[in-house]
Structure formats: structure tokens, C-alpha cells
Design an enzyme around this catalytic site. Structure first.
Site, mmCIF file in Angstrom:
data_model
loop_
_atom_site.group_PDB
_atom_site.id
_atom_site.type_symbol
_atom_site.label_atom_id
_atom_site.label_comp_id
_atom_site.label_asym_id
_atom_site.label_seq_id
_atom_site.Cartn_x
_atom_site.Cartn_y
_atom_site.Cartn_z
ATOM 1 N N GLU A 161 -13.823 2.652 -5.780
ATOM 2 C CA GLU A 161 -14.356 3.489 -6.917
ATOM 3 C C GLU A 161 -14.013 4.845 -7.297
ATOM 4 O O GLU A 161 -12.093 5.219 -7.059
ATOM 5 C CB GLU A 161 -15.542 4.355 -5.924
ATOM 6 N N PHE A 162 -13.773 5.196 -8.837
ATOM 7 C CA PHE A 162 -13.120 6.177 -9.608
ATOM 8 C C PHE A 162 -13.870 7.005 -9.963
ATOM 9 O O PHE A 162 -13.226 7.972 -11.016
ATOM 10 C CB PHE A 162 -12.168 5.423 -10.545
ATOM 11 N N ARG A 207 -15.388 10.953 -10.215
ATOM 12 C CA ARG A 207 -14.423 11.850 -10.048
ATOM 13 C C ARG A 207 -15.837 12.852 -9.278
ATOM 14 O O ARG A 207 -17.106 13.173 -10.316
ATOM 15 C CB ARG A 207 -13.987 12.485 -11.373
ATOM 16 N N PHE A 225 -5.290 15.383 -17.120
ATOM 17 C CA PHE A 225 -4.639 16.224 -16.182
ATOM 18 C C PHE A 225 -3.171 17.058 -15.996
ATOM 19 O O PHE A 225 -2.392 16.167 -15.641
ATOM 20 C CB PHE A 225 -4.631 14.889 -15.488
ATOM 21 N N LEU A 226 -3.423 17.244 -17.303
ATOM 22 C CA LEU A 226 -2.034 18.383 -17.644
ATOM 23 C C LEU A 226 -2.501 20.464 -17.296
ATOM 24 O O LEU A 226 -1.135 20.579 -17.974
ATOM 25 C CB LEU A 226 -1.475 17.861 -18.940
ATOM 26 N N ALA A 279 -2.416 22.936 -15.873
ATOM 27 C CA ALA A 279 -1.940 23.478 -14.602
ATOM 28 C C ALA A 279 -2.663 24.690 -13.541
ATOM 29 O O ALA A 279 -4.073 24.833 -14.731
ATOM 30 C CB ALA A 279 -0.580 24.574 -15.220
ATOM 31 N N GLY A 280 -2.373 25.070 -12.920
ATOM 32 C CA GLY A 280 -3.425 25.986 -12.079
ATOM 33 C C GLY A 280 -2.879 26.261 -10.896
ATOM 34 O O GLY A 280 -1.349 26.299 -10.647
ATOM 35 N N CYS A 282 -10.143 14.031 -2.551
ATOM 36 C CA CYS A 282 -9.431 12.925 -2.266
ATOM 37 C C CYS A 282 -8.160 13.060 -2.332
ATOM 38 O O CYS A 282 -7.008 12.222 -2.006
ATOM 39 C CB CYS A 282 -10.261 12.057 -3.221
ATOM 40 N N ARG A 307 -14.046 21.364 0.672
ATOM 41 C CA ARG A 307 -13.017 20.375 1.564
ATOM 42 C C ARG A 307 -11.622 20.864 0.580
ATOM 43 O O ARG A 307 -10.969 20.657 -0.856
ATOM 44 C CB ARG A 307 -13.057 19.244 1.468
HETATM 45 C C1 UGA Z 1 -10.164 12.217 -7.960
HETATM 46 C C2 UGA Z 1 -10.302 11.151 -9.050
HETATM 47 O O1 UGA Z 1 -9.853 12.012 -10.463
HETATM 48 C C3 UGA Z 1 -11.068 9.779 -8.768
HETATM 49 O O2 UGA Z 1 -10.607 8.982 -9.753
HETATM 50 C C4 UGA Z 1 -11.806 9.006 -7.648
HETATM 51 O O3 UGA Z 1 -12.465 8.810 -7.692
HETATM 52 C C5 UGA Z 1 -11.298 10.552 -6.734
HETATM 53 O O4 UGA Z 1 -10.068 11.502 -6.449
HETATM 54 C C6 UGA Z 1 -12.021 9.785 -5.146
HETATM 55 O O5 UGA Z 1 -10.508 9.394 -4.847
HETATM 56 O O6 UGA Z 1 -12.803 9.453 -5.497
HETATM 57 P P1 UGA Z 1 -11.997 14.523 -7.529
HETATM 58 O O7 UGA Z 1 -11.630 14.782 -6.542
HETATM 59 O O8 UGA Z 1 -13.078 14.392 -7.532
HETATM 60 O O9 UGA Z 1 -11.224 12.697 -7.871
HETATM 61 O O10 UGA Z 1 -11.410 15.244 -8.892
HETATM 62 P P2 UGA Z 1 -10.400 15.390 -10.018
HETATM 63 O O11 UGA Z 1 -11.365 15.643 -11.466
HETATM 64 O O12 UGA Z 1 -9.704 14.260 -9.655
HETATM 65 O O13 UGA Z 1 -9.703 16.930 -9.408
HETATM 66 C C7 UGA Z 1 -9.131 16.930 -8.144
HETATM 67 C C8 UGA Z 1 -8.203 18.249 -7.817
HETATM 68 O O14 UGA Z 1 -7.414 18.606 -9.087
HETATM 69 C C9 UGA Z 1 -8.898 19.927 -8.591
HETATM 70 O O15 UGA Z 1 -9.201 20.442 -7.511
HETATM 71 C C10 UGA Z 1 -9.020 20.571 -9.466
HETATM 72 O O16 UGA Z 1 -8.552 21.967 -9.642
HETATM 73 C C11 UGA Z 1 -7.073 19.667 -9.685
HETATM 74 N N1 UGA Z 1 -6.990 19.200 -11.539
HETATM 75 C C12 UGA Z 1 -7.189 18.691 -11.989
HETATM 76 C C13 UGA Z 1 -5.839 20.258 -12.127
HETATM 77 O O17 UGA Z 1 -5.185 21.354 -11.104
HETATM 78 N N2 UGA Z 1 -5.165 19.887 -13.273
HETATM 79 C C14 UGA Z 1 -6.157 19.503 -14.110
HETATM 80 O O18 UGA Z 1 -4.939 19.201 -15.303
HETATM 81 C C15 UGA Z 1 -7.224 18.339 -13.040
#
Ligand code: UGA
Length: 435
Positions: free
Chosen positions: A151-152, A154, A249-250, A252-253, A260, A327
Site C-alpha cells: 500500500e502507498f 499517506r 518531498f523537498l 525542509a522542516g 511509516c 507516532r
Molecule cells: C508514507 C509514504 O509517503 C506513503 O507513500 C506510504 O504508503 C506510507 O508512508 C506507508 O508506508 O504507509 P506517511 O507516513 O503517511 O506516508 O506521510 P508522508 O506524507 O510521507 O510524511 C512523512 C513525514 O515526512 C512527515 O513527518 C512529514 O512532515 C515529513 N515530510 C514530508 C517532510 O518533512 N518534508 C516533505 O517534503 C514531505
């Protein structure tokens, strides 16, 4: 088609309601009585936009039923999705107990042909192990095939991601079984890639770990930008115009959190260690991620001259907006550091406060407030931790006036530096001249 989904977490519940919405007959199973009661009443046990409405509508049409019995679900279905939790052990390796227990229960009930599908993120080799367990539990090998169908979605946009996926991966050693599973997805408009079991299992880890590396990469540049006076948002924008890199996904934070990316990076590191491969690149991404929040907390600590006797206001607690999931949320790291050093916290989150209350317990050093505005009262610093939309549209001039010190740390680069400065704040953020 008749489908069972075992597990009603983020992945299981969303899969179940979407497949029922698409016209399949779905029975979804959980063993938690509280969750079952909520689901039967049409209440989603998780906060995820749109899921509760789809739960109610699919229950009403009768396409979705809720059960506590893996046996019943197995007997009634041709395709059985395993979507139970795969938590991490202390050393980062994956705890497979739930998946294997469910496989055992399914295996003991298989009397006619079934396709058993792994939806959970599972270590490489799990598909074959599940097949072995099914057989050991009594299933005849000719009566089942095991498929990996990761599954992908978010959190926060789970419904949209599931309804409009970028791709569907079907990993199977048996082409007929893979074709049959593709039937489930025939109304989805996206590429379907059929691979071996192992490739499908690895695609999921490779995708999540790539996203983690990408975020750590830009976060590493945020540190360089802070030192040399560049702005990491401009750097990311400049890189993003290149199609080979892309803009997504670029951001910064404070680094990646959630259920996940932290779990899957550690899980893959454990697997690759077992396989004898030293995945230094991924290890470095984890280190950058851990350093990112420590460095941010350090900057706040230095600005305040220590946390002892200070009040820190947190805007947002969830690991990202539009979810109540905490989490590996960065808010927890900040709460831990501030309170351990004698400081107090005031905080607000639109949906995640109950989860934080249960995580840290009730005490008098962490005050939960009804709004972002209320958080700011008498604070020595305000910290934006989760970029919920509601925090972007507050009256920051008024907020500044209610604080002890007009200091704002924006951990997500979500606010305009010029606007915050004209509201009276000393504004600091990640990866830029401001601070
Ligand atoms: C992630 C993947 O994006 C999904 O494709 C995958 O299905 C999922 O894990 C999973 O394995 O179940 P998720 O953890 O829900 O999804 O959230 P993301 O949107 O990926 O964000 C993850 C973390 O990265 C967050 O803390 C977010 O704040 C951070 N982030 C994201 C950044 O710091 N910068 C970004 O540019 C993007």
C-alpha cells in the site's frame, strides 16, 4: 468480488471502505472490541478525512460488513488481505507476530481456493513465510496463492491516495493469481506492475526509504543554508525545476515522523544488516533525521537561555497535518526536552490532543489549550510544529501581544517571515537567514 480485509488500522480500514465503495463485497475483521463497536456504529476509530462518510455509506449499502472472526471472513471470501500492524522491535527489526498469527488462523480455515494478500509493509521473504505458515496450519498448497500488494497511501490523504493511486504493485509467483487480483482493481485508472513476490516487497521499502533519504537530503542542505546564509526553500525550488529531481518531498522542516518512514527505514536497515549489506546511505539519512530535531530544539534552548522556568507554546502535535497520529511526532521530542529541563508546555492540535494526553499522562507541566491563540498566552516562545491550515490564518499581531516574549520558531516554514516580523515577532525558521 468477495473480499476480506483483516485489520482496521489506517491501511486496512481505508482499503476495506474503498473496495466496498467500488462495488466489492467486503468483510473487515478486527479483534479489538472497542474498535468493532465504533465501526459497527459507523464511527471511524482513526481521524482520516472522508473515511467516516465512506464507512457509513458502505455499511448502509450492505457492501461492507464488520466481523471479529478471521474464520468467518476466510470462509466467505476469495481474496483475503492481511493488513494488520507490523510494529518495530527495539533494534528496529519488524515484529511479525500479528501477521503470522493471522496467517495461522487463515490457514486453518482454507478449504477451497483463496488468494492471500500481504498489504502490510513486511520484510523481504514474508510472502514465502506466510505460504509456509498457511500450509503448516492445514491449508492444501493447491488451495491458495500468496501475493504481495503493498500500500502507498499517506495518512491525511489516505482516501484520495487509495482512490487515485500512482501505481498498483502485484507481486506473485503465479501469473493466474496475479491476474485474478488485478480484477479487484479493474476500476482504478493507474498502471499495474506485476513482479515477483520479493520485488514487490522490496518496492515498498525502496519507495519509503527513498522519500526518507530525499527529505534528509534537503534537511542536510537546510543546515548548510543556515550557516552560509542561503535559503533552503530557494535551493529546493531551484532543484525542483529539474524533472529528474522533481519538486515534491523537498520541504525542509523538523524531519520525518509518523508510523511509516521511521519504522521502514529502521526495518530495512535491520533486513540489510541480516543480508550482510551495509546500507550506509540509509543509515546517514536516519542520522540526519535525528539531528534535525535535536538541532532545532538546541536553537530554541539557546535563544531562551535554557528551558528552566520558561513556557513553550506548541502549535500542532500530530506528526503531520490532517491526522491524529502522533507516532514519532516531533512535538513529543520537544515536550520531552522542555519538561525534562524544568520548562512548561502550552499546546493545541485540532485532533491529536487526546492521543498526546494518553501518551504522556495528565500532569501540570503540559497544558492543553482550545486554540492556537490560547496557547500563546504568557509564553516565552511559540513553536509551529505541525503545519495545520488553521495555524496559518491566525492574527499573529494579536498573538504576539499576549506573549511574554515575542519569539516565534517556525519548524515547517509555513508562515511568511515578513508578515511575522511586521506582527512584532522575532522570527526563526529552518534553513534560512531568519535566525
Ligand atoms: C508514507 C509514504 O509517503 C506513503 O507513500 C506510504 O504508503 C506510507 O508512508 C506507508 O508506508 O504507509 P506517511 O507516513 O503517511 O506516508 O506521510 P508522508 O506524507 O510521507 O510524511 C512523512 C513525514 O515526512 C512527515 O513527518 C512529514 O512532515 C515529513 N515530510 C514530508 C517532510 O518533512 N518534508 C516533505 O517534503 C514531505
Amino acid at each position: 468480488m468477495k473480499i476480506a480485509v483483516i485489520g482496521t488500522g489506517y491501511v486496512g480500514l481505508v482499503t476495506a471502505v474503498v473496495l466496498a465503495d467500488r462495488g466489492h463485497d467486503v468483510i473487515t475483521v478486527d479483534n479489538n472490541p472497542e474498535k468493532l463497536a465504533k465501526l459497527r456504529a459507523g464511527i471511524s476509530p482513526i481521524y482520516e478525512p472522508g473515511v467516516e462518510d465512506m464507512l457509513a455509506s458502505t455499511l448502509a449499502t450492505g457492501r461492507l460488513t464488520i466481523s471479529d472472526s478471521v474464520a468467518e471472513a476466510t470462509q466467505m471470501s476469495e481474496i483475503i488481505f492481511i493488513a494488520v500492524g507490523t510494529p518495530s522491535w527495539e533494534d528496529g527489526s519488524v515484529d511479525m507476530a500479528y501477521v503470522y498469527q493471522v496467517a495461522k488462523e487463515i490457514g486453518s480455515q482454507i478449504k477451497s481456493y483463496k488468494i492471500v494478500v500481504n498489504k502490510s509493509t513486511v520484510p523481504i521473504g514474508t510472502g514465502r513465510e506466510v505460504a509456509r505458515i498457511l500450509q503448516e496450519a492445514g491449508a492444501d498448497a493447491k488451495n491458495f496463492d500468496v501475493i504481495s500488494n503493498p500500500e502507498f497511501l499517506r495518512e491525511g490523504s489516505a482516501l484520495k491516495d487509495t482512490l487515485e493511486p500512482d501505481r498498483i504493485i502485484i507481486g506473485s509467483m503465479v501469473p493466474d493469481a496475479a491476474d485474478r487480483l488485478s480484477e479487484v482493481y479493474k476500476s482504478f485508472d493507474c498502471p499495474i506492475l506485476k513482479t515477483t513476490l520479493e520485488s514487490a516487497e522490496l518496492i515498498k521499502y525502496a519507495s519509503n526509504c527513498f522519500l526518507a533519504v530525499k527529505i534528509s537530503y534537503i534537511n542536510a542542505f537546510s543546515r548548510i543554508a543556515e550557516i552560509c546564509g542561503a535559503d533552503v526553500a530557494d535551493v529546493a525550488a531551484g532543484m525542483g525545476f529539474d524533472d529528474r529531481i522533481g519538486k515534491k518531498f523537498l520541504q525542509a522542516g523538523l524531519g520525518w515522523g509518523g508510523s511509516c518512514l521511521p519504522k521502514d527505514t529502521l526495518g530495512l536497515l535491520a533486513t540489510s544488516r541480516e543480508m550482510g549489506y551495509d546500507f550506509g546511505l540509509l543509515e546517514a539519512a536516519v542520522t540526519v533525521n535525528n539531528d534535525q530535531i535535536d538541532h532545532f530544539i538546541d536553537r530554541i534552548r539557546t535563544k531562551l537561555g535554557g528551558f528552566n522556568g520558561k513556557t513553550v507554546g506548541l502549535l500542532g502535535l500530530a506528526f503531520k497535518p490532517n491526522t491524529d497520529d502522533i507516532r514519532y511526532a516531533k512535538s513529543l521530542d520537544i515536550i520531552q526536552a522542555v519538561t525534562a529541563e524544568g520548562g512548561k508546555i502550552r499546546c493545541h492540535d485540532p485532533v491529536a490532543m487526546d492521543n498526546v494526553r494518553s501518551e504522556i499522562g495528565v500532569n501540570d507541566v503540559v497544558v492543553f489549550c482550545n486554540s492556537g491563540e490560547e496557547v500563546a498566552h504568557d509564553c516565552d516562545v511559540l513553536v509551529l510544529v505541525t503545519e495545520w491550515a488553521i495555524f496559518k490564518s491566525m492574527d499573529y499581531a494579536q498573538i504576539a501581544n499576549s506573549m511574554n516574549e515575542k519569539i516565534l520558531f517556525d519548524g515547517r516554514r509555513a508562515l511568511s517571515p515578513a508578515e511575522m516580523e511586521s506582527a512584532g515577532f522575532e522570527y526563526f525558521t529552518v534553513g534560512s537567514l531568519h535566525g
